[in-house]
Design an enzyme around this catalytic site. Structure first.
Site, PDB file in Angstrom:
ATOM      1  N   SER A  55      20.087  21.740  -6.481  1.00  0.00           N
ATOM      2  CA  SER A  55      20.902  20.554  -6.725  1.00  0.00           C
ATOM      3  C   SER A  55      20.053  19.311  -6.494  1.00  0.00           C
ATOM      4  CB  SER A  55      22.109  20.532  -5.782  1.00  0.00           C
ATOM      5  OG  SER A  55      22.644  19.229  -5.793  1.00  0.00           O
ATOM      6  N   MET A  89      32.320  15.697 -10.754  1.00  0.00           N
ATOM      7  CA  MET A  89      33.290  15.422  -9.684  1.00  0.00           C
ATOM      8  C   MET A  89      33.892  14.056  -9.982  1.00  0.00           C
ATOM      9  SD  MET A  89      30.889  16.855  -6.682  1.00  0.00           S
ATOM     10  CE  MET A  89      29.503  16.882  -7.815  1.00  0.00           C
ATOM     11  N   MET A 112      33.533  26.011  -4.909  1.00  0.00           N
ATOM     12  CA  MET A 112      32.975  25.051  -3.952  1.00  0.00           C
ATOM     13  C   MET A 112      33.096  25.624  -2.546  1.00  0.00           C
ATOM     14  SD  MET A 112      31.727  22.611  -5.667  1.00  0.00           S
ATOM     15  CE  MET A 112      31.165  21.757  -4.187  1.00  0.00           C
ATOM     16  N   HIS A 125      27.816  19.198 -12.985  1.00  0.00           N
ATOM     17  CA  HIS A 125      29.049  19.366 -12.196  1.00  0.00           C
ATOM     18  C   HIS A 125      29.758  18.015 -12.111  1.00  0.00           C
ATOM     19  CE1 HIS A 125      30.607  20.306  -7.813  1.00  0.00           C
ATOM     20  NE2 HIS A 125      31.594  20.168  -8.674  1.00  0.00           N
ATOM     21  N   ASP A 182      24.857  16.699  -9.929  1.00  0.00           N
ATOM     22  CA  ASP A 182      26.132  16.335  -9.306  1.00  0.00           C
ATOM     23  C   ASP A 182      26.557  14.931  -9.718  1.00  0.00           C
ATOM     24  OD1 ASP A 182      26.888  18.605  -7.644  1.00  0.00           O
ATOM     25  OD2 ASP A 182      24.987  18.222  -6.623  1.00  0.00           O
ATOM     26  N   HIS A 226      20.929  21.796 -11.128  1.00  0.00           N
ATOM     27  CA  HIS A 226      22.332  21.427 -10.883  1.00  0.00           C
ATOM     28  C   HIS A 226      22.428  19.918 -10.695  1.00  0.00           C
ATOM     29  CE1 HIS A 226      26.442  22.382  -9.459  1.00  0.00           C
ATOM     30  NE2 HIS A 226      26.254  21.397  -8.593  1.00  0.00           N
ATOM     31  N   MET A 228      29.265  12.079  -9.516  1.00  0.00           N
ATOM     32  CA  MET A 228      30.361  11.656  -8.625  1.00  0.00           C
ATOM     33  C   MET A 228      30.778  10.235  -8.975  1.00  0.00           C
ATOM     34  SD  MET A 228      28.936  13.045  -5.006  1.00  0.00           S
ATOM     35  CE  MET A 228      28.189  14.677  -4.859  1.00  0.00           C
ATOM     36  N   ASP A 232      28.563  26.650  -4.471  1.00  0.00           N
ATOM     37  CA  ASP A 232      27.911  25.350  -4.275  1.00  0.00           C
ATOM     38  C   ASP A 232      28.330  24.737  -2.946  1.00  0.00           C
ATOM     39  OD1 ASP A 232      26.850  22.792  -4.579  1.00  0.00           O
ATOM     40  OD2 ASP A 232      28.146  22.235  -6.264  1.00  0.00           O
TER      41      ASP A 232
HETATM   42  C1  DX5 Z   1      28.454  18.722  -3.059  1.00  0.00           C
HETATM   43  C2  DX5 Z   1      27.637  18.979  -4.304  1.00  0.00           C
HETATM   44  C3  DX5 Z   1      26.577  19.975  -4.065  1.00  0.00           C
HETATM   45  C4  DX5 Z   1      25.553  19.538  -3.057  1.00  0.00           C
HETATM   46  C5  DX5 Z   1      25.035  20.737  -2.342  1.00  0.00           C
HETATM   47  O1  DX5 Z   1      29.332  17.702  -3.312  1.00  0.00           O
HETATM   48  O2  DX5 Z   1      28.477  19.453  -5.326  1.00  0.00           O
HETATM   49  O3  DX5 Z   1      25.961  20.401  -5.275  1.00  0.00           O
HETATM   50  O4  DX5 Z   1      24.480  18.855  -3.627  1.00  0.00           O
HETATM   51  O5  DX5 Z   1      24.190  20.316  -1.327  1.00  0.00           O
HETATM   52  P1  DX5 Z   1      23.774  21.275  -0.127  1.00  0.00           P
HETATM   53  O6  DX5 Z   1      23.060  22.457  -0.734  1.00  0.00           O
HETATM   54  O7  DX5 Z   1      22.896  20.405   0.698  1.00  0.00           O
HETATM   55  O8  DX5 Z   1      25.041  21.696   0.566  1.00  0.00           O
HETATM   56 ZN    ZN Z   2      27.550  20.467  -7.185  1.00  0.00          ZN
END
Ligand code: DX5
Ligand code: ZN
Length: 215
Positions: free
Chosen positions: A4, A64, A133, A62, A31, A29, A33, A171
């Site tokens: 990620s 969010m 998750m 992903h 993220d 990956h 947000m 994840d």
């Molecule tokens: C959380 C994200 C993850 C995050 C995981 O909101 O969706 O992808 O980056 O990070 P680690 O591996 O540090 O838990």
């Molecule tokens: Zn993620």
């Protein structure tokens, strides 16, 4: 194994992407947000498009975000290979997954740790990937929530029973130890931010999470 990018050094983005690709990552990956669905803001299609230009790796994106349906096209135009939407924010998950597949990309569905497999059972036959998750989304570096392994087991049993073929991804809080338990429960794809990007050697970290020992 999907590192990620959230935990990378964004000032050296190009190098970081290429380094995990060289280190044997299968997917990258990403993220996304929005500061509404989760209490953090990261990046949008512009950055996905920039990464697409410097790498051929599968971009596992992903979302969010609220109203994911409005952003399916922009993220697919930017080059996302897998686009994952949350059951919590989608107004019509079956329709959103279909819109992604209609464009020839892989459609992912995800759920937060306080949900159960029953919440996604109706829509998951239309998904190529189910992301479970194992932390509440928003930030990297949180601790793995054990109860989510039950969701993994139920997702694997339902897949078998119904003759479906979605991949099961996990994840949040993944390190070599939680990765082993996730694999045992039926996980196919392991996402890890901190455990890869904060490790001294990315290739070793990726191999340890895969459970393949050191390279
Ligand atoms: C959380 C994200 C993850 C995050 C995981 O909101 O969706 O992808 O980056 O990070 P680690 O591996 O540090 O838990
Ligand atoms: Zn993620």
């Amino acid at each position: 194994m999907a590192p990620s990018l959230l935990a990378c050094d964004f000032a050296r983005l190009d190098n970081e992407v290429k380094a995990v690709e060289r280190a044997g990552a299968d997917f990258l990956h990403l993220d996304v947000m929005d500061g509404h669905f989760v209490n953090n803001i990261t990046f949008g299609p512009v950055l996905v498009e920039a990464i697409r230009r410097v790498s051929t790796i599968t971009l596992d994106t992903h979302l969010m975000i609220e109203n994911p349906d409005r952003y399916i096209s922009p993220f697919l135009d930017a080059g996302a290979d897998i686009l994952t939407i949350h059951i919590e924010t989608s107004h019509d998950a079956v329709c959103d997954l279909e819109a992604i597949r209609d464009r020839g990309r892989k459609a992912g569905l995800t759920l937060n740790p306080d949900r159960t497999f029953a919440d996604v059972r109706a829509a998951v036959p239309g998904a190529d990937l189910l992301l479970i998750m194992s932390v509440f989304p928003g930030f990297g570096g949180q601790s793995f929530i054990d109860s989510t392994l039950k969701t993994v087991e139920e997702a694997a049993a339902f897949r078998e029973q119904e003759g479906l073929s979605y991949a099961i991804e996990i994840d949040g809080g993944i390190n070599p130890e939680t990765a082993r338990r996730a694999r045992d429960a039926g996980v196919d794809i392991l996402v890890a931010g901190t455990a890869v990007f904060r490790a001294p050697d990315y290739a070793t970290a990726i191999q340890e999470i895969r459970g393949a020992g050191t390279p």
